[in-house]
Scaffold this motif. Structure first.
Motif, PDB file in Angstrom:
ATOM      1  N   SER A 151       0.852  -1.195   0.000  1.00 34.63           N
ATOM      2  CA  SER A 151       0.000   0.000   0.000  1.00 34.63           C
ATOM      3  C   SER A 151       0.884   1.240   0.000  1.00 34.63           C
ATOM      4  CB  SER A 151      -0.931  -0.009   1.217  1.00 34.63           C
ATOM      5  OG  SER A 151      -0.183   0.008   2.411  1.00 34.63           O
ATOM      6  N   ALA A 152       0.281   2.392   0.027  1.00 35.36           N
ATOM      7  CA  ALA A 152       1.024   3.655   0.052  1.00 35.36           C
ATOM      8  C   ALA A 152       1.916   3.707   1.296  1.00 35.36           C
ATOM      9  CB  ALA A 152       0.050   4.821   0.063  1.00 35.36           C
ATOM     10  N   TRP A 161       2.336   5.898   3.464  1.00 34.40           N
ATOM     11  CA  TRP A 161       1.664   6.519   4.608  1.00 34.40           C
ATOM     12  C   TRP A 161       0.459   5.705   5.086  1.00 34.40           C
ATOM     13  CZ3 TRP A 161       2.176   8.590  -0.246  1.00 34.40           C
ATOM     14  CH2 TRP A 161       1.059   8.510  -1.057  1.00 34.40           C
ATOM     15  N   ASP A 162       0.190   4.593   4.435  1.00 38.99           N
ATOM     16  CA  ASP A 162      -0.933   3.721   4.771  1.00 38.99           C
ATOM     17  C   ASP A 162      -0.391   2.422   5.369  1.00 38.99           C
ATOM     18  OD1 ASP A 162      -3.529   2.877   4.960  1.00 38.99           O
ATOM     19  OD2 ASP A 162      -3.963   2.979   2.819  1.00 38.99           O
ATOM     20  N   SER A 163      -1.264   1.535   5.786  1.00 35.74           N
ATOM     21  CA  SER A 163      -0.800   0.244   6.299  1.00 35.74           C
ATOM     22  C   SER A 163      -1.537  -0.891   5.594  1.00 35.74           C
ATOM     23  CB  SER A 163      -1.014   0.148   7.806  1.00 35.74           C
ATOM     24  OG  SER A 163      -2.373  -0.042   8.120  1.00 35.74           O
ATOM     25  N   ARG A 218      -4.688  -1.906   7.517  1.00 35.22           N
ATOM     26  CA  ARG A 218      -5.874  -1.081   7.292  1.00 35.22           C
ATOM     27  C   ARG A 218      -6.511  -1.411   5.950  1.00 35.22           C
ATOM     28  NH1 ARG A 218      -8.295   2.114   4.351  1.00 35.22           N
ATOM     29  NH2 ARG A 218      -6.511   2.336   2.979  1.00 35.22           N
ATOM     30  N   VAL A 219      -5.681  -1.596   4.928  1.00 32.58           N
ATOM     31  CA  VAL A 219      -6.192  -1.927   3.595  1.00 32.58           C
ATOM     32  C   VAL A 219      -6.927  -3.265   3.642  1.00 32.58           C
ATOM     33  CG1 VAL A 219      -5.512  -2.522   1.240  1.00 32.58           C
ATOM     34  CG2 VAL A 219      -4.488  -0.555   2.356  1.00 32.58           C
ATOM     35  N   SER A 236     -10.239  -2.906   5.485  1.00 31.81           N
ATOM     36  CA  SER A 236     -11.202  -2.179   4.651  1.00 31.81           C
ATOM     37  C   SER A 236     -11.784  -3.059   3.552  1.00 31.81           C
ATOM     38  CB  SER A 236     -10.536  -0.960   4.008  1.00 31.81           C
ATOM     39  OG  SER A 236     -10.132  -0.039   4.984  1.00 31.81           O
ATOM     40  N   SER A 287       3.449  -0.771   5.365  1.00 32.17           N
ATOM     41  CA  SER A 287       2.678  -0.729   4.118  1.00 32.17           C
ATOM     42  C   SER A 287       2.752  -2.037   3.335  1.00 32.17           C
ATOM     43  CB  SER A 287       3.136   0.436   3.248  1.00 32.17           C
ATOM     44  OG  SER A 287       4.491   0.290   2.904  1.00 32.17           O
ATOM     45  N   GLY A 308      -7.126   0.737  -1.541  1.00 38.46           N
ATOM     46  CA  GLY A 308      -5.875   1.486  -1.615  1.00 38.46           C
ATOM     47  C   GLY A 308      -4.618   0.673  -1.846  1.00 38.46           C
ATOM     48  N   TRP A 351      -1.639  -0.717  -3.713  1.00 40.90           N
ATOM     49  CA  TRP A 351      -0.918  -0.324  -4.916  1.00 40.90           C
ATOM     50  C   TRP A 351      -0.508  -1.533  -5.735  1.00 40.90           C
ATOM     51  CZ3 TRP A 351       3.102   4.047  -3.549  1.00 40.90           C
ATOM     52  CH2 TRP A 351       2.409   5.199  -3.223  1.00 40.90           C
TER      53      TRP A 351
END
Length: 105
Positions: free
Chosen positions: A44-45, A47-49, A52-53, A56, A69, A88, A90
């Protein structure tokens, strides 16, 4: 002319560098699509984890990565891969690459 001699003299080094950089990219591109229901490696990005992705997308984190990430995630949901992308992610890869990116406990 001297510049040409220097360039030719460095050709083997440049070839080794190109192969060294191209090999990991080729491995990533050559992977089969992840199987639905199988664990996948998520990037993921920064700044994201990955956790969390995964949450979600109605999944769970199985193995955290060396950075937050990246992680190995799973869900039995048939549309999990699509949901990860929408949440989110990537990059989504087969779990076979997890050893290279995830920490071991």
């Amino acid at each position: 002319m001297d510049k040409l001699v220097v360039w030719i003299g460095r050709s083997p080094l440049i070839a080794v560098m190109v192969v060294g950089l191209a090999t990991p990219v080729g491995i990533l591109i050559g992977q089969n699509a992840p199987d639905p229901g199988a664990p996948v490696l998520v990037l993921s990005a920064p700044w994201d984890s990955a956790e969390r992705v995964a949450k979600s997308a109605s999944g769970r984190l199985i193995l955290p990565g060396r950075i937050s990430s990246i992680g190995l995630v799973h869900s039995p949901e048939p549309e999990f891969l699509v949901a990860l992308k929408e949440a989110g992610a990537w990059l989504i890869l087969n779990a076979r690459l997890s050893g290279a990116f995830c920490a071991s406990k």
